[in-house]
Write a protein that holds these residues in place. Structure first.
Motif, mmCIF file in Angstrom:
data_model
loop_
_atom_site.group_PDB
_atom_site.id
_atom_site.type_symbol
_atom_site.label_atom_id
_atom_site.label_comp_id
_atom_site.label_asym_id
_atom_site.label_seq_id
_atom_site.Cartn_x
_atom_site.Cartn_y
_atom_site.Cartn_z
ATOM 1 N N SER A 501 8.576 50.586 103.115
ATOM 2 C CA SER A 501 10.032 50.434 103.197
ATOM 3 C C SER A 501 10.471 49.081 102.661
ATOM 4 N N LEU A 504 10.716 49.158 98.958
ATOM 5 C CA LEU A 504 11.856 49.927 98.483
ATOM 6 C C LEU A 504 13.184 49.263 98.844
ATOM 7 N N ALA A 505 13.284 48.756 100.083
ATOM 8 C CA ALA A 505 14.574 48.271 100.592
ATOM 9 C C ALA A 505 15.061 47.019 99.881
ATOM 10 N N TYR A 544 13.317 56.253 99.970
ATOM 11 C CA TYR A 544 13.575 55.354 101.104
ATOM 12 C C TYR A 544 14.261 56.108 102.241
#
Length: 560
Positions: A501, A504-505, A544
């Motif tokens: 995450s 991706l974040a 995500y």
């Protein structure tokens, strides 16, 4: 052009941040038994050196044998710590606990803290931790699973129950079902940052105090007509504050409140807020203010320090800004500046409830304030139980909280039969504009009201005791006219998911931050919204969203 749309910074306390809090119910999750869910057993007999046998809620903790406790201390540049502070001496006198501090500078406190924890060099107590900041330390085992040991913390348990915070404590759980930090508890919850306005101007020129963002726009148009040189609305926190409290009225999350970017879509699933219709409506609203010269654009890209061409405080004093983001402390700054220009008694400053919008008269969910983590090595200490008792007293005992804010009763302050607190005339508290003629400042000279410990757990009475009457009005206005949004469903990630995450974040949020500011400032046409969404999709947006919702579904199944 640059802007930071992260969570409220630690340093916000120095601008007068008062606190956040959370909603909920139930106590079932509070006293998890170590042996039931795989945690480390503790030998109460071997690890109770200095502990009180009869320690209970609302009693004074005093170690039966003195001990020293290491603490991570954040240094603010304008509040140098000294071992001569009455704060340290009085705590030691009352509790038999000596604090040994490791200092880190405010300028890079988060990074320094992470390095110390990762290297295994962190002190025992790690304060100034906000919910979510513990996530990256869970898998390494560097911090203690606090849920395993709160049975030894009666004050914490009492006020979680009395203030109806149990469900939100439960939402602190990580993927393993445990929580690893204890937050500051708040009896009542109001947004710390909101709009601080010139009440006299809004009433005389605009016809009253706006209750919605549409009413705010209409009021700003009238004020702009009366003061043509003004850009009557400003932020002063690089856009992050205003978008934070405004977003909820549009059914979105933004600015300091963006977090991981995921919010309830109304059906129990989580969606990425920055591609929602509400987020788009919010962006379009503020873009319209910029187009009509109603929003000070400098204040959306620079902090309130003059780096953007004159500080917001200076513009308020010069009748160029009449509504701006701020807290109770900001209101004091504005009033002090206006005394020099408009003159005392010739204006009124007021914090107002965040305006409502398409999503209703809603504000942020109830929230916690900063709390603490513990270095996991402490679980083997012979003083382990005593340390838990001390921290339970320090963070959650109501007399201790009053001590941390006001100092020593009948020395630095008095308290009448009704509970009203009065600072003695020889003392002042500059941070809140109290007794400006006093020779000794409670905070700078004595260490009370320090941001490391004092800005955490608070009852409503304590919160009101050091704030102005207008802030008390603000609390009443929010509680009577606004509804907190429901918190988002929890979706704790396991170690592998956290790593994925994060990858991706981060780029997703970078794109969101850049595009949000471009849309608002007019550097990008809102007609390009679909192209912006496409950019996020190309960066793995759906992957995500699926990752987070998978974690949410798993948590629901395991805790149903």
């Amino acid at each position: 052009m640059s802007s930071v749309f992260g969570r409220t910074p630690i340093g916000a306390t120095r601008r007068g941040v008062i606190g956040f809090s959370l909603a909920a119910s139930g106590m079932a999750a509070l006293a998890a038994c170590t042996s039931d869910d795989g945690g480390d057993e503790i030998d109460v007999d071997a690890q109770s050196k200095g502990a009180m046998e009869d320690f209970a809620a609302d009693t004074q903790f005093t170690a039966t044998e003195p001990f020293t406790l290491s603490v991570l201390w954040t240094d603010w540049p304008d509040l140098p710590i000294t071992d001569k502070w009455q704060f340290f001496k009085e705590i030691e006198k009352r509790t038999n606990v000596t604090m040994e501090v490791t200092n880190i500078p405010f300028s890079d406190a988060t990074e320094k803290r992470s390095l110390l924890i990762s290297a295994g060099d962190a002190p025992t107590v790690i304060p100034l931790v906000y919910t979510g900041e513990e996530n990256s330390f869970v898998s390494s085992g560097a911090i203690l699973p606090m849920s395993e040991y709160v049975e030894h913390m009666p004050n914490f348990q009492k006020y979680v129950e009395e203030w109806d915070l149990g469900e939100m404590i439960d939402n602190l759980k990580q993927a393993d079902g445990k929580y690893y930090m204890l937050p500051g508890l708040q009896e009542v919850s109001v947004p710390v940052f909101t709009l601080v306005i010139r009440k006299d101007v809004f009433e005389q020129v605009a016809g009253g105090i706006p209750q919605t963002w549409d009413e705010m726009r209409a009021a700003l148009v009238k004020i702009k007509a009366e003061y043509p040189d003004s850009k009557p609305l400003a932020d002063g926190f690089e856009g992050a504050s205003m978008l934070n409290y405004a977003a909820h009225a549009f059914g979105a999350q933004a600015g300091w409140g963006f977090g991981p970017g995921m919010m309830d879509d109304g059906s129990g699933n989580l969606q990425y807020t920055a591609v929602s219709e509400g987020y788009k409506q919010m962006v379009e609203y503020f873009r319209g203010l910029v187009e009509d010269g109603l929003l000070d654009t400098d204040s959306m890209t620079a902090a309130n320090d003059g780096s953007g061409g004159g500080s917001v405080t200076e513009k308020v004093a010069a009748n160029l800004v009449f509504a701006a983001s701020g807290s109770a402390g900001t209101a004091i700054e504005f009033a002090t500046a206006l005394n020099e220009t408009v003159g005392e008694g010739n204006y009124e400053i007021l914090q107002i409830a965040p305006p409502g919008g398409p999503a209703g008269q809603v504000v942020e969910p109830r929230n916690f304030w900063n709390g603490f983590m513990l270095n996991s090595e402490i679980k083997d200490s012979e003083n382990f139980i005593a340390i838990l008792q001390f921290l339970d007293w320090l963070y959650y005992n109501q007399e201790a909280r009053e001590l941390l804010r006001w100092g020593v009763l009948d020395e630095t302050y008095t308290k009448d039969a009704s509970g009203k607190i009065t600072l003695n005339p020889e003392y002042r508290l500059d941070a809140y504009g109290l007794n400006p003629g006093g020779a000794t400042d409670l905070q700078k000279d004595l260490g009370w009201s320090n941001a490391v410990f004092a800005d955490s757990t608070e009852s409503r009475a304590l919160k009101e005791s050091y704030n102005s009457p207008t802030f008390v009005e603000y609390i009443d206005s929010v509680l009577s006219s606004r509804t907190p949004r429901d918190p988002n469903p929890p979706a704790p990630l396991d170690e592998m998911e956290l790593e994925q995450s994060s990858l991706l974040a981060t780029p997703l949020k970078d794109t969101v931050d850049t595009a949000t500011l471009q849309f608002i400032m007019g550097d990008r046409d809102i007609a390009e919204w679909d192209a912006y969404v496409g950019e996020l999709e190309a960066q793995g947006l759906q992957q995500y969203v699926d990752l987070i919702n998978t974690a949410r579904e798993r948590f629901e199944e395991e805790n149903s």
